[in-house]
Design a protein around this motif. Structure first.
Motif, short mmCIF file in Angstrom:
data_model
loop_
_atom_site.label_atom_id
_atom_site.label_comp_id
_atom_site.label_asym_id
_atom_site.label_seq_id
_atom_site.Cartn_x
_atom_site.Cartn_y
_atom_site.Cartn_z
N LEU A 157 0.83 -1.18 0.10
CA LEU A 157 0.05 0.02 0.05
C LEU A 157 0.81 1.36 -0.04
N GLU A 158 1.80 1.32 0.67
CA GLU A 158 2.75 2.22 0.77
C GLU A 158 3.42 2.65 -0.48
N SER A 159 3.96 1.48 -1.12
CA SER A 159 4.57 1.79 -2.44
C SER A 159 3.87 2.40 -3.60
N VAL A 160 2.51 2.20 -3.37
CA VAL A 160 1.73 2.98 -4.57
C VAL A 160 0.81 4.11 -3.94
N ASN A 161 0.94 4.63 -2.84
CA ASN A 161 0.45 5.62 -1.92
C ASN A 161 -1.03 5.29 -1.81
N GLY A 162 -1.33 4.24 -1.50
CA GLY A 162 -2.77 3.65 -1.16
C GLY A 162 -3.86 3.67 -2.21
N PHE A 163 -5.01 4.11 -1.61
CA PHE A 163 -6.29 4.21 -2.49
C PHE A 163 -6.55 5.71 -2.84
N ASN A 164 -7.14 5.85 -4.14
CA ASN A 164 -7.52 7.11 -4.78
C ASN A 164 -8.66 7.57 -3.94
N SER A 165 -8.72 8.67 -3.22
CA SER A 165 -9.69 9.07 -2.22
C SER A 165 -11.02 9.58 -3.06
N ALA A 166 -10.58 9.88 -4.44
CA ALA A 166 -11.61 10.51 -5.28
C ALA A 166 -12.60 9.60 -5.79
N LEU A 167 -12.28 8.29 -5.49
CA LEU A 167 -13.18 6.88 -5.81
C LEU A 167 -13.85 6.48 -4.83
N LEU A 174 -23.08 5.62 -6.38
CA LEU A 174 -22.47 4.12 -6.31
C LEU A 174 -21.29 4.14 -7.15
N LEU A 175 -20.48 5.29 -6.96
CA LEU A 175 -19.13 5.54 -7.54
C LEU A 175 -18.52 4.36 -6.93
N SER A 176 -17.59 3.58 -7.83
CA SER A 176 -16.75 2.40 -7.44
C SER A 176 -15.31 2.52 -7.94
N HIS A 177 -14.71 1.46 -7.92
CA HIS A 177 -13.49 1.13 -8.39
C HIS A 177 -12.24 1.93 -7.73
N GLU A 178 -12.37 2.14 -6.69
CA GLU A 178 -11.08 2.32 -6.00
C GLU A 178 -10.20 1.22 -5.74
N GLU A 179 -10.87 -0.13 -5.46
CA GLU A 179 -9.87 -1.31 -5.40
C GLU A 179 -9.35 -1.67 -6.78
N SER A 180 -10.21 -1.51 -7.84
CA SER A 180 -9.41 -1.89 -9.38
C SER A 180 -8.36 -0.95 -9.48
N ASP A 181 -8.50 0.38 -9.24
CA ASP A 181 -7.55 1.48 -9.33
C ASP A 181 -6.31 1.18 -8.60
N LEU A 182 -6.44 0.79 -7.51
CA LEU A 182 -5.32 0.31 -6.70
C LEU A 182 -4.70 -0.87 -6.90
N TRP A 183 -5.54 -1.93 -7.57
CA TRP A 183 -4.80 -3.04 -8.17
C TRP A 183 -3.88 -2.78 -9.59
N ASP A 184 -4.48 -1.73 -10.32
CA ASP A 184 -3.71 -1.58 -11.63
C ASP A 184 -2.36 -1.01 -11.14
N ARG A 185 -2.42 -0.24 -10.14
CA ARG A 185 -1.08 0.36 -9.68
C ARG A 185 -0.17 -0.65 -9.07
N LEU A 186 -0.71 -1.53 -8.32
CA LEU A 186 0.17 -2.61 -7.57
C LEU A 186 0.76 -3.55 -8.67
N ARG A 187 -0.25 -3.80 -9.72
CA ARG A 187 0.36 -4.87 -10.70
C ARG A 187 1.43 -4.14 -11.46
N ALA A 188 1.30 -2.75 -11.78
CA ALA A 188 2.32 -1.97 -12.45
C ALA A 188 3.51 -2.17 -11.89
N ALA A 189 3.44 -2.13 -10.55
CA ALA A 189 4.82 -1.98 -9.82
C ALA A 189 5.21 -3.56 -9.41
N GLY A 190 4.69 -4.60 -10.04
CA GLY A 190 5.20 -5.84 -9.78
C GLY A 190 4.58 -6.68 -8.64
N GLY A 191 3.53 -6.36 -8.39
CA GLY A 191 2.85 -6.98 -7.16
C GLY A 191 2.07 -8.11 -7.86
#
Length: 286
Positions: A157-167, A174-191
């Motif tokens: 979480l620290e490596s990608v600066n956590g969740f996007n608070s705007a989502l 019913l705004l969503s996708h804070e989880e998928s946005d986080l996963w995209d950044r984790l995956r890009a970082a090699g997670g």
């Protein structure tokens, strides 16, 4: 009215209380949330943090940053965990390679009332009824968790600066996708992500969500959410081109040619709601 069940399930965890902390984010509630939390005040590892209503992404962000543990697990307030939930999370991360950044498991439905016959498995996914695999698996590509049941290494979480608070949900949206946005950044970082079929939770599905109107609204917000997630990148023009092109795709033209289907096909109505939500959000003046 579901929070008490959630907290009771956490109070019954087999992992010794001295080894974990329980943080409740009260995101500007106007109901009985403080009183429910007060019922669990004898729990020595419980901490309640109240903030003005900022939404789900901001609440998850506030929660993990307020914690001190090397592992961070998230449970929705309308979900209940079995007694070994936390112990299994610890075991999974202990046995996994350091590259495994996140962990997920099934979200099984607790229906308030029996679902209608038209509510099939593809629609149930939008209610966070999610149990995709019978076996354990690991991936660098697949999204193997849902927000109602997910855990992370703190360092990830620290490596990608956590969740996007705007989502994330806020108020009645019913705004969503804070989880998928986080996963995209984790995956890009090699997670990598890990799925454990035994790491299940029970997720409450209220009767109010089992209506055709709710699904149309949910899919509209799905389109809005994806567009808002994508709007900060050069993908915006490509995304707009894709969404406009989809309006002349074969499935769309097939339905357009048969107007009698429109009122009967909920899948078609949800498809249109999603497309219009996406296009409307991309076209919104910034």
């Amino acid at each position: 009215d579901r929070l008490a069940f959630c907290l009771a399930s956490l109070a019954a965890q087999t992992l010794p209380a001295a080894e974990w902390e329980l943080i409740v984010i009260d995101d500007g509630s106007t109901d009985a949330t403080p009183a429910v939390c007060a019922q669990f005040s004898p729990l020595k590892n419980l901490r309640v943090i109240r903030q003005p209503n900022a939404g789900l992404g901001a609440s998850r962000e506030r929660g993990w940053r307020a914690s001190t543990a090397p592992l961070v697990a998230f449970l929705d307030d309308d979900a209940e965990a079995p007694p070994d939930w936390l112990a299994r999370i610890v075991e999974n991360f202990s046995a996994a390679s350091p590259a495994v950044a996140c962990l997920g498991g099934p979200a099984r439905p607790h229906w308030e009332t029996p679902p209608p016959l038209w509510l099939d498995s593809s629609l149930a996914l939008w209610l966070t009824v999610w149990e995709p695999f019978a076996e354990r698996r690991e991936s660098a590509d697949a999204h193997l968790f849902v927000g109602a049941n997910m855990a992370f290494r703190r360092t990830a979480l620290e490596s990608v600066n956590g969740f996007n608070s705007a989502l994330g949900r806020r108020g009645t949206s019913l705004l969503s996708h804070e989880e998928s946005d986080l996963w995209d950044r984790l995956r890009a970082a090699g997670g990598r992500a890990l799925y454990d079929p035994q790491l299940w939770v029970k997720h409450f599905v209220p009767t109010t969500r089992m209506s055709r109107a709710w699904f149309r609204r949910r899919l509209w917000w799905e389109g809005v959410s994806l567009a808002r997630r994508d709007e900060t990148s050069p993908r915006r023009f490509a995304a707009l081109t894709m969404i406009l092109g989809s309006f002349v795709s074969r499935p769309v033209l097939s339905h357009v040619a048969h107007p009698a289907r429109w009122g009967r096909s909920l899948a078609w109505q949800c498809h249109l709601a999603y497309k219009f939500g996406y296009a409307t959000e991309l076209a919104r003046p910034r």
